[in-house]
Design a protein around this motif. Sequence first.
Motif, mmCIF file in Angstrom:
data_model
loop_
_atom_site.group_PDB
_atom_site.id
_atom_site.type_symbol
_atom_site.label_atom_id
_atom_site.label_comp_id
_atom_site.label_asym_id
_atom_site.label_seq_id
_atom_site.Cartn_x
_atom_site.Cartn_y
_atom_site.Cartn_z
ATOM 1 N N GLU A 150 -2.596 -5.188 -0.290
ATOM 2 C CA GLU A 150 -1.987 -3.917 0.138
ATOM 3 C C GLU A 150 -1.304 -4.057 1.488
ATOM 4 O O GLU A 150 -0.279 -3.426 1.740
ATOM 5 N N SER A 151 -1.877 -4.843 2.380
ATOM 6 C CA SER A 151 -1.352 -4.967 3.744
ATOM 7 C C SER A 151 -0.004 -5.682 3.770
ATOM 8 O O SER A 151 0.803 -5.429 4.663
ATOM 9 N N GLY A 152 0.222 -6.597 2.832
ATOM 10 C CA GLY A 152 1.444 -7.390 2.836
ATOM 11 C C GLY A 152 1.454 -8.474 3.895
ATOM 12 O O GLY A 152 2.456 -9.176 4.063
ATOM 13 N N ILE A 153 0.365 -8.636 4.613
ATOM 14 C CA ILE A 153 0.299 -9.629 5.690
ATOM 15 C C ILE A 153 0.078 -11.014 5.086
ATOM 16 O O ILE A 153 -0.770 -11.207 4.215
ATOM 17 N N GLN A 154 0.861 -11.979 5.562
ATOM 18 C CA GLN A 154 0.804 -13.357 5.061
ATOM 19 C C GLN A 154 0.078 -14.295 6.019
ATOM 20 O O GLN A 154 -0.542 -15.263 5.583
ATOM 21 N N GLU A 155 0.173 -14.040 7.315
ATOM 22 C CA GLU A 155 -0.450 -14.885 8.340
ATOM 23 C C GLU A 155 -1.086 -13.979 9.382
ATOM 24 O O GLU A 155 -0.421 -13.117 9.942
ATOM 25 N N GLY A 156 -2.379 -14.160 9.609
ATOM 26 C CA GLY A 156 -3.045 -13.326 10.600
ATOM 27 C C GLY A 156 -4.551 -13.429 10.509
ATOM 28 O O GLY A 156 -5.100 -14.478 10.163
ATOM 29 N N LEU A 157 -5.202 -12.305 10.786
ATOM 30 C CA LEU A 157 -6.660 -12.237 10.791
ATOM 31 C C LEU A 157 -7.123 -10.974 10.085
ATOM 32 O O LEU A 157 -6.512 -9.913 10.225
ATOM 33 N N ALA A 158 -8.236 -11.113 9.378
ATOM 34 C CA ALA A 158 -8.878 -9.955 8.736
ATOM 35 C C ALA A 158 -10.254 -9.768 9.359
ATOM 36 O O ALA A 158 -11.082 -10.683 9.349
ATOM 37 N N LEU A 159 -10.475 -8.599 9.913
ATOM 38 C CA LEU A 159 -11.776 -8.209 10.462
ATOM 39 C C LEU A 159 -12.429 -7.270 9.457
ATOM 40 O O LEU A 159 -11.783 -6.331 8.972
ATOM 41 N N VAL A 160 -13.691 -7.530 9.142
ATOM 42 C CA VAL A 160 -14.445 -6.661 8.234
ATOM 43 C C VAL A 160 -15.762 -6.373 8.922
ATOM 44 O O VAL A 160 -16.519 -7.297 9.234
ATOM 45 N N ASN A 161 -16.034 -5.083 9.210
ATOM 46 C CA ASN A 161 -17.283 -4.775 9.907
ATOM 47 C C ASN A 161 -17.965 -3.525 9.373
ATOM 48 O O ASN A 161 -17.322 -2.572 8.946
ATOM 49 N N ALA A 162 -19.283 -3.592 9.405
ATOM 50 C CA ALA A 162 -20.113 -2.449 9.017
ATOM 51 C C ALA A 162 -20.038 -1.407 10.122
ATOM 52 O O ALA A 162 -20.154 -1.732 11.300
ATOM 53 N N MET A 163 -19.867 -0.154 9.733
ATOM 54 C CA MET A 163 -19.740 0.937 10.696
ATOM 55 C C MET A 163 -21.055 1.695 10.869
ATOM 56 O O MET A 163 -21.064 2.812 11.361
ATOM 57 N N HIS A 164 -22.149 1.073 10.458
ATOM 58 C CA HIS A 164 -23.471 1.705 10.559
ATOM 59 C C HIS A 164 -24.454 0.681 11.107
ATOM 60 O O HIS A 164 -24.380 -0.500 10.763
ATOM 61 N N VAL A 203 -14.736 -12.274 10.744
ATOM 62 C CA VAL A 203 -13.293 -12.423 10.918
ATOM 63 C C VAL A 203 -12.878 -13.619 10.073
ATOM 64 O O VAL A 203 -13.475 -14.693 10.173
ATOM 65 N N VAL A 204 -11.868 -13.410 9.236
ATOM 66 C CA VAL A 204 -11.392 -14.468 8.349
ATOM 67 C C VAL A 204 -9.898 -14.670 8.599
ATOM 68 O O VAL A 204 -9.139 -13.696 8.656
ATOM 69 N N ALA A 205 -9.500 -15.917 8.727
ATOM 70 C CA ALA A 205 -8.081 -16.234 8.871
ATOM 71 C C ALA A 205 -7.353 -15.889 7.575
ATOM 72 O O ALA A 205 -7.902 -16.026 6.476
ATOM 73 N N VAL A 206 -6.123 -15.429 7.740
ATOM 74 C CA VAL A 206 -5.238 -15.170 6.598
ATOM 75 C C VAL A 206 -4.122 -16.206 6.666
ATOM 76 O O VAL A 206 -3.425 -16.311 7.679
ATOM 77 N N THR A 207 -3.985 -16.977 5.598
ATOM 78 C CA THR A 207 -2.981 -18.036 5.537
ATOM 79 C C THR A 207 -2.243 -17.929 4.209
ATOM 80 O O THR A 207 -2.875 -17.908 3.146
ATOM 81 N N LYS A 208 -0.935 -17.813 4.292
ATOM 82 C CA LYS A 208 -0.085 -17.700 3.094
ATOM 83 C C LYS A 208 -0.572 -16.556 2.188
ATOM 84 O O LYS A 208 -0.598 -16.685 0.969
#
Length: 139
Positions: free
Chosen positions: A31-45, A103-108
Amino acid sequence: MKSYRKELWFEIPGRRGFVNITPEIRNCLAESGIQEGLALVNAMHITASVFINDDESGLHQDFEKFLERLAPHEPVSQYRHNNTGEDNADAHLKRTIMGREVVVAVTKGRLDFGPWEQIFYGEFDGRRRKRVLVKIIGE
């Protein structure tokens, strides 16, 4: 630089459980369309966790036993936090052990995982709705 944000909601029917949320995170990345970057996923509780590990049922049972040995739920009277009327002090400790975010790297356009890595939501005081934040930044 682009930025994407989404909240995922979970309601685990029992007190504790682990859910593989990798497919949901992959959908967010698409959905983001991002090809190169970082993905942060965190619990909000503060009684839930997000972590990376193998999706193997024996390992999940090992986590359960390990965490229960380190921070047993009962007797609830062993924790000062529970003097407030709560019974979830162990859940706070389990979350601290398993961690708040990944945090996971986003590549291609893909999550850049090592072998067997998957993202999990860990619940330690369930039976109510809780959020996970997904924030993806990059190009």
